[in-house]
Scaffold this motif. Structure first.
Motif, PDB file in Angstrom:
ATOM      1  N   ASN A  62       0.835  -1.209   0.000  1.00  0.00           N
ATOM      2  CA  ASN A  62       0.000   0.000   0.000  1.00  0.00           C
ATOM      3  C   ASN A  62       0.871   1.260   0.000  1.00  0.00           C
ATOM      4  O   ASN A  62       1.841   1.345   0.757  1.00  0.00           O
ATOM      5  CB  ASN A  62      -0.912   0.021   1.227  1.00  0.00           C
ATOM      6  N   TRP A  67      -1.699   8.303   0.291  1.00  0.00           N
ATOM      7  CA  TRP A  67      -3.081   8.547   0.683  1.00  0.00           C
ATOM      8  C   TRP A  67      -3.221   9.253   2.021  1.00  0.00           C
ATOM      9  O   TRP A  67      -4.224   9.907   2.294  1.00  0.00           O
ATOM     10  CB  TRP A  67      -3.990   7.329   0.571  1.00  0.00           C
ATOM     11  N   LEU A  83      -5.644   4.042  -2.917  1.00  0.00           N
ATOM     12  CA  LEU A  83      -5.784   2.890  -2.017  1.00  0.00           C
ATOM     13  C   LEU A  83      -6.235   1.648  -2.770  1.00  0.00           C
ATOM     14  O   LEU A  83      -5.692   0.548  -2.594  1.00  0.00           O
ATOM     15  CB  LEU A  83      -6.775   3.236  -0.904  1.00  0.00           C
ATOM     16  N   GLU A 120      -7.015   4.321   6.582  1.00  0.00           N
ATOM     17  CA  GLU A 120      -7.421   3.400   5.525  1.00  0.00           C
ATOM     18  C   GLU A 120      -8.918   3.117   5.562  1.00  0.00           C
ATOM     19  O   GLU A 120      -9.610   3.225   4.539  1.00  0.00           O
ATOM     20  CB  GLU A 120      -6.639   2.090   5.665  1.00  0.00           C
TER      21      GLU A 120
END
Length: 485
Positions: A62, A67, A83, A120
């Motif tokens: 990731n 992000w 993501l 997330e």
């Protein structure tokens, strides 16, 4: 990097959990809402390191600093695009993953790490709320077909990737509903099943087909799948549980965790009234043997069913509050943690070994006999003079899983297995049988949800390349890689 001094200005903060007396009255997820502004503050703590160890700490790779920055700048739509580029199901990992990325966060060397997992899950929840998660239809249809056996995170990830590559994909699941352990092993208070349903809706709209209530190798021969599909992906998980073969094991009232947990989830699905659950902790003195996540799932479930008392046994000693010298950054920190279930009550007992279950006159468990242990010379040794008995009417065994089920599917295929009974695969996830690949716990052994998704994605790329001679799908992790923990 949004705020170059964010990590100096702000402390780590997480959503608060709902009050224990309130949340024990229902099965909803335990966390209160977390304001967008608070989340942007937490995202600002990311230092955008020159070498972002969080990326390598995450098996999916990731792109976490990206992000974090996008959330800080209030660019939520760009954040979900970034993501989703590496993770098919952040709503699962954001709720269930133990976050090895946070263990590898550079800020965590001498401060509390960034709240990566919370950022997330907030991104994907915002994306669903705003209607940004839509079916991604393949640009072309290849005319090739793939059967995926198992609908856990590895199987779903492989299926979604292969469908988007243009193949005709059918997922076979032996349970009555899709999701594998996500559905029947994870309690509702850790992840409400609506999160599975909305993702399955997306996959169905993309063209993935699902067939439930079919155990391959039992209800249909494996040969039928080999004849009817161009490729077969095994993603059935490691479902053989570890048992405790001591005197009294045959008594009524002693159950495996995965004999106990599914019933509570079935009740939440509306399949039966909670009062009719065949294995319930209501009014009982409960002992859970096993101190891991599955044991904590049993603990939270027992609390909600109204257990009279709960003890959770662990043969290992209590973990330290801080990293020991042999567990340095950026390895996953093996430290003492308090889950929401532990916060709700019960006694955690460390360094204890159960040696016998004791029976009442009706052949049911009434107590267990145990003693304290120390780990010495590579084995657990009894501490003399520490024997004790503990009364109980329900014992739940939550000691992990040994490997995949051998009878049926694997026996009919005749695939090679290793000393741990896992399916052997090469660097492209191929098994010893032509046209058959394996990913997730069935090949890796019991592991984390994030590794299952990573392997499903990588396996899909390998299958796509074998079928087409090339692939544009990402290959995040080779099967020989090992987790930090």
């Amino acid at each position: 990097m949004g705020d170059i001094r964010g990590f100096m200005r702000h402390d780590r903060e997480l959503p608060t959990r709902r009050p224990v007396p309130v949340r024990l009255r229902d099965w909803r997820e335990v966390y209160e809402p977390f304001a967008d502004e608070d989340l942007r503050t937490q995202a600002s703590r990311c230092m955008d390191c020159g070498v972002p160890f969080c990326n390598s700490g995450c098996p999916l790779g990731n792109i976490i600093p990206d992000w974090n920055d996008l959330v800080y700048r209030d660019r939520w739509h760009d954040a979900i695009e970034r993501l989703h580029a590496t993770n098919n199901f952040p709503e699962f990992t954001g709720r269930l993953c133990p976050a090895p990325c946070e263990g590898a966060c550079v800020l965590g060397i001498n401060a509390d790490p960034v709240t990566i997992k919370q950022v997330e899950v907030a991104i994907i929840d915002k994306a669903f709320e705003m209607g940004w998660v839509r079916p991604e239809l393949p640009a072309v249809r290849t005319g090739r077909s793939v059967a995926v056996v198992g609908s856990g995170p590895a199987g779903l990830a492989a299926a979604q990737q292969l469908t988007r590559a243009g193949h005709d994909v059918t997922v076979f699941e032996r349970a009555d509903r899709l999701g594998g352990l996500l559905r029947y092993g994870i309690p509702e208070f850790k992840m409400e099943k609506r999160h599975i349903e909305r993702r399955l809706d997306q996959m169905s709209a993309e063209g993935t087909k699902f067939r439930t209530g079919i155990e391959v190798g039992v209800d249909i021969p494996v040969a039928d799948l080999q004849a009817g599909f161009d490729a077969l992906v095994l993603a059935g998980g490691a479902t053989q549980w570890r048992d405790l073969p001591i005197p009294g094991r045959e008594l009524d009232g002693i159950h495996q965790a995965m004999e106990y947990l599914p019933w509570a989830n079935k009740a939440q699905e509306g399949d039966l009234d909670p009062a009719d659950v065949p294995i319930s902790a209501e009014g009982k003195r409960v002992v859970i043997i096993g101190g891991g996540d599955t044991g904590a799932d049993c603990l939270g479930t027992a609390h909600r069913q109204g257990a009279a008392s709960v003890h959770q046994f662990e043969i290992l000693p209590r973990p330290p509050d801080e990293r020991p010298s042999g567990n340095p950054w950026p390895t996953y920190p093996m430290v003492y943690r308090v889950s929401s279930a532990h916060e709700e009550g019960g006694d955690r007992v460390y360094s204890v070994n159960t040696e016998e279950f004791l029976s009442d006159d009706a052949g049911a468990v009434r107590a267990l006999r145990a003693h304290e242990v120390v780990f010495r010379d590579g084995r657990f040794a009894e501490v003399e003079g520490t024997d004790f008995e503990l009364e109980c009417e329900l014992v739940l065994l939550a000691m992990g899983f040994l490997g995949p089920q051998q009878e049926g599917l694997l026996a009919q295929l005749g695939v090679e297995t290793d000393a741990r009974s896992n399916v052997v695969r090469d660097d492209d996830y191929r098994t010893s049988v032509d046209g058959v690949w394996v990913c997730g716990d069935m090949g890796r052994g019991q592991s984390l949800i994030v590794w299952a998704i990573a392997e499903g994605r990588a396996c899909a790329a390998a299958v796509d390349e074998a079928l087409m001679g090339h692939t544009a799908l990402p290959f995040p992790i080779p099967p020989t890689a090992r987790p930090l923990n």
